[in-house]
Motif scaffolding. Structure first.
Motif, PDB file in Angstrom:
ATOM      1  N   ILE A   1       0.719  -1.256   0.157  1.00 54.56           N
ATOM      2  CA  ILE A   1      -0.057   0.075  -0.052  1.00 54.56           C
ATOM      3  C   ILE A   1       0.934   1.291   0.009  1.00 54.56           C
ATOM      4  O   ILE A   1       0.173   2.402  -0.648  1.00 54.56           O
ATOM      5  N   MET A   2       1.939   1.087   0.834  1.00 54.05           N
ATOM      6  CA  MET A   2       2.864   2.399   0.815  1.00 54.05           C
ATOM      7  C   MET A   2       3.859   2.311  -0.511  1.00 54.05           C
ATOM      8  O   MET A   2       4.614   3.344  -0.201  1.00 54.05           O
ATOM      9  N   GLY A   3       3.918   1.447  -1.138  1.00 56.73           N
ATOM     10  CA  GLY A   3       4.789   1.169  -2.462  1.00 56.73           C
ATOM     11  C   GLY A   3       5.944   0.943  -2.168  1.00 56.73           C
ATOM     12  O   GLY A   3       7.248   1.231  -2.754  1.00 56.73           O
ATOM     13  N   LEU A   4       6.230   0.367  -0.885  1.00 53.85           N
ATOM     14  CA  LEU A   4       7.671  -0.155  -0.386  1.00 53.85           C
ATOM     15  C   LEU A   4       8.099  -1.247  -0.942  1.00 53.85           C
ATOM     16  O   LEU A   4       9.107  -2.007  -1.084  1.00 53.85           O
ATOM     17  N   VAL A   5       6.898  -2.371  -1.376  1.00 60.24           N
ATOM     18  CA  VAL A   5       7.032  -3.478  -2.144  1.00 60.24           C
ATOM     19  C   VAL A   5       6.225  -3.467  -3.288  1.00 60.24           C
ATOM     20  O   VAL A   5       5.085  -3.007  -3.336  1.00 60.24           O
ATOM     21  N   PRO A   6       6.761  -3.844  -4.390  1.00 64.40           N
ATOM     22  CA  PRO A   6       6.363  -3.579  -5.573  1.00 64.40           C
ATOM     23  C   PRO A   6       5.073  -4.897  -5.945  1.00 64.40           C
ATOM     24  O   PRO A   6       5.244  -5.822  -5.312  1.00 64.40           O
ATOM     25  N   LEU A   7       4.022  -4.513  -6.663  1.00 62.47           N
ATOM     26  CA  LEU A   7       2.999  -5.264  -6.799  1.00 62.47           C
ATOM     27  C   LEU A   7       3.192  -6.341  -7.957  1.00 62.47           C
ATOM     28  O   LEU A   7       3.876  -5.860  -8.925  1.00 62.47           O
ATOM     29  N   TRP A   8       2.966  -7.594  -7.906  1.00 58.04           N
ATOM     30  CA  TRP A   8       3.064  -8.321  -9.033  1.00 58.04           C
ATOM     31  C   TRP A   8       1.927  -8.342 -10.067  1.00 58.04           C
ATOM     32  O   TRP A   8       1.803  -8.454 -11.108  1.00 58.04           O
ATOM     33  N   ARG A   9       0.718  -8.249  -9.412  1.00 56.49           N
ATOM     34  CA  ARG A   9      -0.431  -8.071 -10.044  1.00 56.49           C
ATOM     35  C   ARG A   9      -1.455  -7.371  -8.951  1.00 56.49           C
ATOM     36  O   ARG A   9      -1.343  -7.192  -7.986  1.00 56.49           O
ATOM     37  N   GLY A  10      -2.427  -6.646  -9.527  1.00 59.32           N
ATOM     38  CA  GLY A  10      -3.663  -5.798  -8.815  1.00 59.32           C
ATOM     39  C   GLY A  10      -3.389  -4.336  -8.732  1.00 59.32           C
ATOM     40  O   GLY A  10      -2.320  -3.771  -9.415  1.00 59.32           O
TER      41      GLY A  10
END
Length: 246
Positions: free
Chosen positions: A52-61
């Motif tokens: 949610i904070m952009g600290l971990v990239p999304l794989w999908r979604g």
């Protein structure tokens, strides 16, 4: 409380390297509400908050805030949009209490900084008494309060807290819950709180449960308590403890 969503998470998959941690997670946090995200260690709660904070990239979604997709935004842009995130650590041990707070106010005018400090000392008198002390010298509960104070320093619209009760004695957990309840009564802030402790239900309008990176239960606190035997299985609490958290 507004009916519109402050935060929407849709179909989020994420992980670290080749290891998947989240599978198709949906979450809606209505404007002005308090949503508690429950689950055991390893359930994916912290990873979801970091997504949610952009600290971990999304794989999908997708992640949307105030009706706008923010999936590609850098963390600092999310902070500038009035999202505040408090991790389990939350403080700089080598800095004084006041300097920890001042570090959150970068960019504020001197008048704004003075007003923010005054609000903090009024809301957290124990921190006012220790303002010159190094954060590392505080008790565990006081450090958690300092992390919360830092999260509130710029009066965010959305406050995200990761395990604020972790490592605290039950009496200190009760104090933390009371402090968060008081914050909800005095600040116009939407709250997303990841926890293992069922005491957090006292703060919640809604509850979501993560288990093994997948969302299980999602509903009101009343609905959650009505299904306590089922939901307790997700995070290893006796059902009586879940039902008794009031």
């Amino acid at each position: 409380m507004s009916e519109g969503p402050c935060l929407e998470v849709r179909g989020v998959c994420a992980g670290y390297g080749a290891i998947q941690v989240l599978w198709d997670v949906d979450l809606v946090v209505p404007e002005g509400s308090a949503v508690v995200l429950l689950g055991p260690n390893g359930a994916g709660k912290s990873t979801l908050l970091r997504c949610i904070m952009g600290l971990v990239p999304l794989w999908r979604g997708q992640v949307s805030y105030q009706g706008q997709r923010i999936t590609g935004w850098a963390p600092d842009k999310r902070v500038a949009a009035s999202i505040s995130y408090v991790s389990e650590v939350g403080v700089f041990a080598g800095l004084s209490v006041e300097d920890n707070l001042r570090a959150c106010g970068t960019g504020l005018s001197s008048r704004e900084m003075k007003a923010a400090l005054a609000r903090t000392w009024e809301a957290f008198p124990v921190l006012a008494q220790r303002r010159r002390s190094a954060a590392g010298s505080l008790s565990g509960g006081q450090r958690k309060l300092l992390g919360l104070a830092k999260g509130l320093f710029r009066r965010p619209r959305l406050l995200i807290l990761d395990e604020p009760s972790a490592g605290l004695a039950p009496v200190v957990v009760n104090e933390m819950v009371a402090t968060l309840a008081a914050v909800r009564g005095t600040e116009e802030v939407t709250l997303l709180l990841a926890e293992q402790n069922a005491r957090a239900l006292d703060l919640a309008d809604r509850v979501a449960v993560l288990h093994g990176g997948r969302k299980g239960f999602d509903g009101s606190v009343e609905e959650f308590r009505a299904e306590a035997d089922i939901t307790a299985e997700f995070f290893g609490l006796p059902s009586a403890e879940v039902e008794g958290a009031s």
